[in-house]
Each structure stands twice: as structure tokens, then as C-alpha cells.
Design a protein around this motif. Structure first.
Motif, short mmCIF file in Angstrom:
data_model
loop_
_atom_site.label_atom_id
_atom_site.label_comp_id
_atom_site.label_asym_id
_atom_site.label_seq_id
_atom_site.Cartn_x
_atom_site.Cartn_y
_atom_site.Cartn_z
N PHE A 6 154.19 -14.53 -38.92
CA PHE A 6 155.52 -14.42 -38.37
C PHE A 6 156.37 -14.61 -39.49
N THR A 7 157.80 -13.91 -39.37
CA THR A 7 158.86 -14.19 -40.17
C THR A 7 160.11 -14.39 -39.24
N GLY A 8 161.06 -14.87 -39.84
CA GLY A 8 162.54 -14.73 -39.35
C GLY A 8 163.17 -13.62 -39.64
N ALA A 9 163.90 -12.79 -38.69
CA ALA A 9 164.74 -11.60 -38.71
C ALA A 9 165.72 -11.78 -39.91
N PRO A 10 166.17 -10.67 -40.67
CA PRO A 10 166.90 -11.07 -41.92
C PRO A 10 168.22 -11.68 -41.44
N TRP A 11 168.81 -11.46 -39.96
CA TRP A 11 169.88 -11.81 -39.73
C TRP A 11 169.73 -13.36 -39.49
N THR A 12 168.75 -13.76 -38.94
CA THR A 12 168.50 -15.30 -38.62
C THR A 12 168.14 -16.00 -39.90
N ASP A 32 163.93 -13.33 -34.25
CA ASP A 32 165.66 -13.45 -34.19
C ASP A 32 166.25 -14.32 -33.27
N SER A 33 166.01 -15.53 -33.93
CA SER A 33 166.50 -16.68 -32.73
C SER A 33 167.99 -16.66 -32.65
N TRP A 34 168.74 -16.25 -33.58
CA TRP A 34 170.37 -16.37 -33.53
C TRP A 34 170.77 -14.93 -33.28
N ALA A 35 170.15 -13.98 -32.68
CA ALA A 35 170.64 -12.87 -32.31
C ALA A 35 171.98 -12.82 -31.51
N ALA A 36 172.00 -13.87 -30.57
CA ALA A 36 173.07 -13.81 -29.46
C ALA A 36 174.56 -14.30 -30.53
N ALA A 37 174.51 -14.75 -31.43
CA ALA A 37 175.48 -14.97 -32.31
C ALA A 37 176.50 -13.78 -32.60
N ILE A 38 175.74 -12.69 -32.72
CA ILE A 38 176.35 -11.32 -33.16
C ILE A 38 176.89 -10.59 -31.56
N GLU A 39 178.25 -10.20 -31.77
CA GLU A 39 178.79 -9.57 -30.53
C GLU A 39 178.07 -8.24 -30.32
N PHE A 48 174.06 -5.28 -37.83
CA PHE A 48 173.70 -6.51 -38.55
C PHE A 48 172.30 -7.07 -38.27
N SER A 49 171.58 -6.58 -37.22
CA SER A 49 170.36 -7.40 -37.21
C SER A 49 168.95 -6.29 -36.81
N TRP A 50 169.28 -5.86 -35.69
CA TRP A 50 168.38 -5.10 -34.90
C TRP A 50 167.64 -3.92 -36.02
N SER A 51 168.59 -3.26 -36.67
CA SER A 51 168.29 -2.13 -37.52
C SER A 51 167.44 -2.47 -38.67
N TYR A 52 167.60 -3.77 -39.11
CA TYR A 52 166.80 -4.40 -40.15
C TYR A 52 165.33 -4.70 -39.55
N MET A 53 165.27 -5.18 -38.38
CA MET A 53 163.92 -5.77 -37.68
C MET A 53 163.14 -4.27 -37.56
N VAL A 54 163.66 -3.26 -37.15
CA VAL A 54 163.20 -2.06 -36.96
C VAL A 54 162.38 -1.56 -38.17
N PHE A 70 171.90 -5.87 -24.92
CA PHE A 70 171.28 -4.80 -25.97
C PHE A 70 170.12 -4.13 -25.25
N TYR A 71 169.59 -4.76 -23.95
CA TYR A 71 168.42 -4.01 -23.49
C TYR A 71 168.40 -2.65 -23.26
N ASP A 72 169.57 -2.08 -22.91
CA ASP A 72 169.57 -0.71 -22.98
C ASP A 72 169.45 0.26 -24.05
N LYS A 73 169.66 -0.69 -25.23
CA LYS A 73 169.82 0.23 -26.44
C LYS A 73 168.51 -0.03 -27.39
N VAL A 74 167.70 -0.74 -26.84
CA VAL A 74 166.56 -1.05 -27.83
C VAL A 74 165.86 0.20 -28.13
N TYR A 75 165.32 0.10 -29.45
CA TYR A 75 164.68 1.38 -29.82
C TYR A 75 163.74 0.99 -30.86
N GLY A 76 162.68 1.60 -31.47
CA GLY A 76 161.96 1.17 -32.51
C GLY A 76 160.59 1.32 -32.12
N ASN A 77 159.61 1.62 -33.32
CA ASN A 77 158.34 1.56 -33.43
C ASN A 77 157.60 0.06 -33.24
#
Ligand SMILES: Cc1c2[nH]c(c1CCC(=O)O)Cc1[nH]c(c(CCC(=O)O)c1C)Cc1[nH]c(c(CCC(=O)O)c1C)Cc1[nH]c(c(C)c1CCC(=O)O)C2
Length: 346
Positions: free
Chosen positions: A144-150, A208-215, A222-228, A253-260
Motif C-alpha cells: 500500500f501507499t497513501g495517496a499524494p494528497w493524504t 486516500d483517507s482524507w479525500a473528504a477534506a477537499i471540496e 488535487f487528489s484523484w488525478s494523481y492517484m490515477v 465524486f462517484y459520478d466522475k470516477v475514472y481511471g485504469n
């Protein structure tokens, strides 16, 4: 031997639904407390491959989960980039010199130089690979890793935070600096996860434990694109290694989730039915019992049955919707695992 957990991550049919628990190697286990006491403290334990491997395997034998998660911490990355990490008793993680300026960031090492310093993690994985292969059962090993944002929230705040005011001040008043931090961390994480794969892990989870901190409107930037970006780098080179994304608390964000990637980790704040409707066709879903249900066997059984009813044993991995708490009884944790296996036909 084919691993049921890996098959489930890849969306293949399995004889029953596998289960594991986030933070399953931890303080609710007296056996963990004993090894931690021998090590002296938590960071020593992370730095000692033999002891770290031992506590990684404890939940397999004591609780009966289908996968082990590497024992380490997300914060060893910034520690090895040059930030001085400590765990203060009763207060959690602390960095003595939080990042405030570009010059602070420039002082940190990055890329392969930083990733190469995490040898104790790779040594733990190599040891675990040997031990798991010797056991001859079909339990998988999750790296595992933390997401860059977290990770950035701790690097900028210097510790855990309820308000995220320091990193959000940076987000709105100096977004370029925040992006520079995220980019530098992302480069280390890519190589760190690649080295974990080369050392022998079966599956990757990005927390990404602290995803919810971002509007919601800014979560992707600020987070998902880096995880992807991390997932796509790994998928290109190691397509057979499943990737689990766990962004906590972002149902908007569930409607906007993308990535491999392969598996979407659903936290306990979202109904499983919503995740299934929005994401179930594209991704295998993992989750999502509210961890506090573990205080009651009845509440646990009810929830496991409801999740099973929703998911129907298809494209699903049982888990909690966040980490297990230290005061849960081992007996109730075993009950959860047994119930997941019972309802899914083991
Ligand atoms: C945010 C985060 C951290 N670390 C982690 C996250 C993301 C997961 C999540 O959201 O729960 C990830 C993590 N930390 C730990 C693991 C080990 C594997 C496992 O899941 O069993 C994993 C996957 C061990 C740990 N990491 C930590 C412990 C407790 C240390 C101890 O006292 O033994 C363990 C077992 C310490 C830690 N580490 C961190 C905090 C905030 C704390 C202190 C909180 C606490 O005391 O519970 C940062």
C-alpha cells in the motif's frame, strides 16, 4: 495456487467472497501488542522486517482473513524524503518541520533516491513472500501507499488535523506550491509501489483517507488525478497486479470516477447500493461495514447480510468501511470474518 483474493480483485468468479479488514494488523490484537513491546515503539517495528512480517501474518491465523496487508505506515514515505517523523504517545504522527515554502520542498529528496531508502519495506515484503509461499495456502499480500494528497496533509500540517486549514490555505492561495508537493510525492510513490511489486506483493491499495477534506469540484485536480497517474504507471508495467483505490468520504465524486484500476474501496459513509449503481459495472467493489458495528455481533451480522444481499456475491470483496478500532474484541473481529464467509457460501 490461484489466489481467491487476487481473482476477486480482477472480477473473476470465486467460490466465496474474500474478506480482509483495513488496519487489521494492530492494537486490538494482544499478539501485536506483544511484538510492538519487544520492538520498543511503532516506528522500530516498521523498520524491523522480521517483526513487521510477523505482525503482518497475525490476522491470517488469528482472525482468518483472506489477505494480509503489509505492516508499515503511509508516513514512511515523507520520512525517507527527509522529513523527521515521530509518533508521540497519545497524539499520533508528527513531523518536526512541516512544509511551508518551495525552499522547504526543494530540500527534500525525491524520485528514485527517496524510493531506494525504503529498503526495510522491501525486505519485509521479500520475507513475507517466502513465508506465504511456504505456507502453501492461497492468502494474498497487499502492499500500500497513501495517496499524494493524504500524505501532503501530514507534510504541510505537520500532524493530523481536523480542519486542514494550513493545507487548504495553500490550496486556495498558493495552489502551485501544493501541486509541486503533490508532483514530487507522486514521483516517489510510483517508484515505491513499483519496488513493492518487484519485491513480491500481489495487490496494491492506495489510501486516500482524507479525500473528504477537499471540496467536490476540486477533488480531481488535487487528489484523484494523481492517484490515477500512479495507477496508470503501474498498470502499464504490471497489468496483472490489481489496484484498489480507497478515497474516503467522496460519494459526490462517484459520478466522475475514472481511471485504469480494478477495485473501488467503498467507505462506510456511502450506501453500498449507491456505489453499485454508479461504479459496480466498471469496478469490483470493496467494503463497507461501519467499523463500530464490530462492537456488536448482532449489528455485524445484520450488516454483512445486507451487504451480501446488495452485492449478491458478485464483483465484491468484504471489508470494513475504514480501519478497525483498537478496542474491538478479537472475538467480534473473528465473527465478522466468519459471517462474511458464511453468507457467501464458504
Ligand atoms: C492515515 C493513515 C496513517 N497510516 C495509515 C493511514 C491510512 C489508513 C487509514 O485511513 O486508516 C495506513 C496504515 N497504518 C498502519 C497500516 C498497517 C497495515 C494494516 O492495515 O493493518 C496501514 C495500512 C499501521 C499503523 N499505523 C499506526 C498504528 C498505531 C501505532 C501503534 O500504536 O501501534 C498502526 C498499527 C499509527 C498511525 N499512522 C497514521 C496515523 C494517523 C496513526 C495514529 C493513529 C492511531 O494511533 O491509531 C497515519
Amino acid at each position: 495456487m490461484g489466489k481467491i483474493f487476487v481473482d476477486a480483485c480482477l472480477g473473476k468468479e470465486t467460490p466465496y467472497t474474500p474478506v480482509w479488514m483495513m488496519r487489521q494488523a494492530g492494537r486490538y490484537l494482544p499478539e501485536y501488542m506483544a511484538v510492538r513491546a519487544e520492538a520498543g515503539n511503532f516506528l522500530n517495528l516498521c523498520h524491523d522486517p522480521k517483526k513487521a512480517a510477523e505482525v503482518t501474518l497475525q490476522p491470517l491465523d488469528i482472525v482468518g482473513v483472506d489477505a494480509a496487508i503489509l505492516f508499515s505506515d503511509i508516513l514512511v514515505i515523507p520520512d525517507e524524503m527527509g522529513m523527521d517523523l515521530s509518533f508521540v504517545k497519545g497524539e499520533g504522527p508528527k513531523f518536526s518541520d512541516p512544509l511551508q515554502t518551495q525552499a522547504d520542498l526543494d530540500r527534500l529528496i525525491g524520485g528514485d533516491e527517496a524510493a531506494s531508502k525504503l529498503t526495510y519495506v522491501y525486505d519485509t515484503i521479500k520475507l513475507l513472500r517466502t513465508q506465504l509461499d511456504e505456507r502453501g495456502d492461497d492468502k494474498a499480500l497487499i502492499g500500500f501507499t497513501g495517496a499524494p494528497w493524504t500524505l501532503a496533509t501530514y507534510m504541510i500540517e505537520g500532524q493530523g488535523t481536523k480542519t486542514y486549514n494550513v493545507c487548504k490555505k495553500m490550496m486556495y492561495s498558493n495552489p502551485e506550491l501544493l501541486h509541486n508537493i503533490l508532483k514530487k510525492v507522486t514521483e516517489v510513490v510510483k517508484l515505491y509501489m513499483e519496488k513493492q511489486i518487484q519485491s513480491g506483493i500481489d495487490v496494491v491499495q492506495i489510501f486516500d483517507s482524507w479525500a473528504a477534506a477537499i471540496e467536490p469540484g476540486m477533488y480531481d485536480e488535487f487528489s484523484w488525478s494523481y492517484m490515477v497517474e500512479i495507477a496508470e504507471y503501474l498498470k502499464e508495467k504490471y497489468p496483472h497486479i490489481p489496484i484498489i483505490m480507497f478515497p474516503k468520504g467522496v460519494p459526490a465524486f462517484y459520478d466522475k470516477v475514472y481511471g485504469n484500476f480494478d477495485v473501488f474501496g467503498v467507505d462506510w459513509g456511502a450506501p453500498m447500493s449507491l456505489a453499485k449503481e454508479k461504479l459496480g459495472d466498471k469496478y469490483v467493489l470493496q467494503g463497507n461495514m461501519e467499523p463500530c458495528r464490530l462492537y456488536s455481533k448482532e449489528a455485524t451480522t445484520k450488516c454483512v447480510e445486507k451487504i451480501q444481499e446488495t452485492m449478491g456475491g458478485k464483483r465484491h470483496i468484504f471489508n470494513l468501511g475504514h480501519g478497525i478500532l483498537p478496542d474491538v474484541t478479537v472475538e467480534n473481529a473473528i465473527h465478522f470474518v466468519n459471517e462474511c464467509h458464511r453468507v457467501s457460501g464458504k
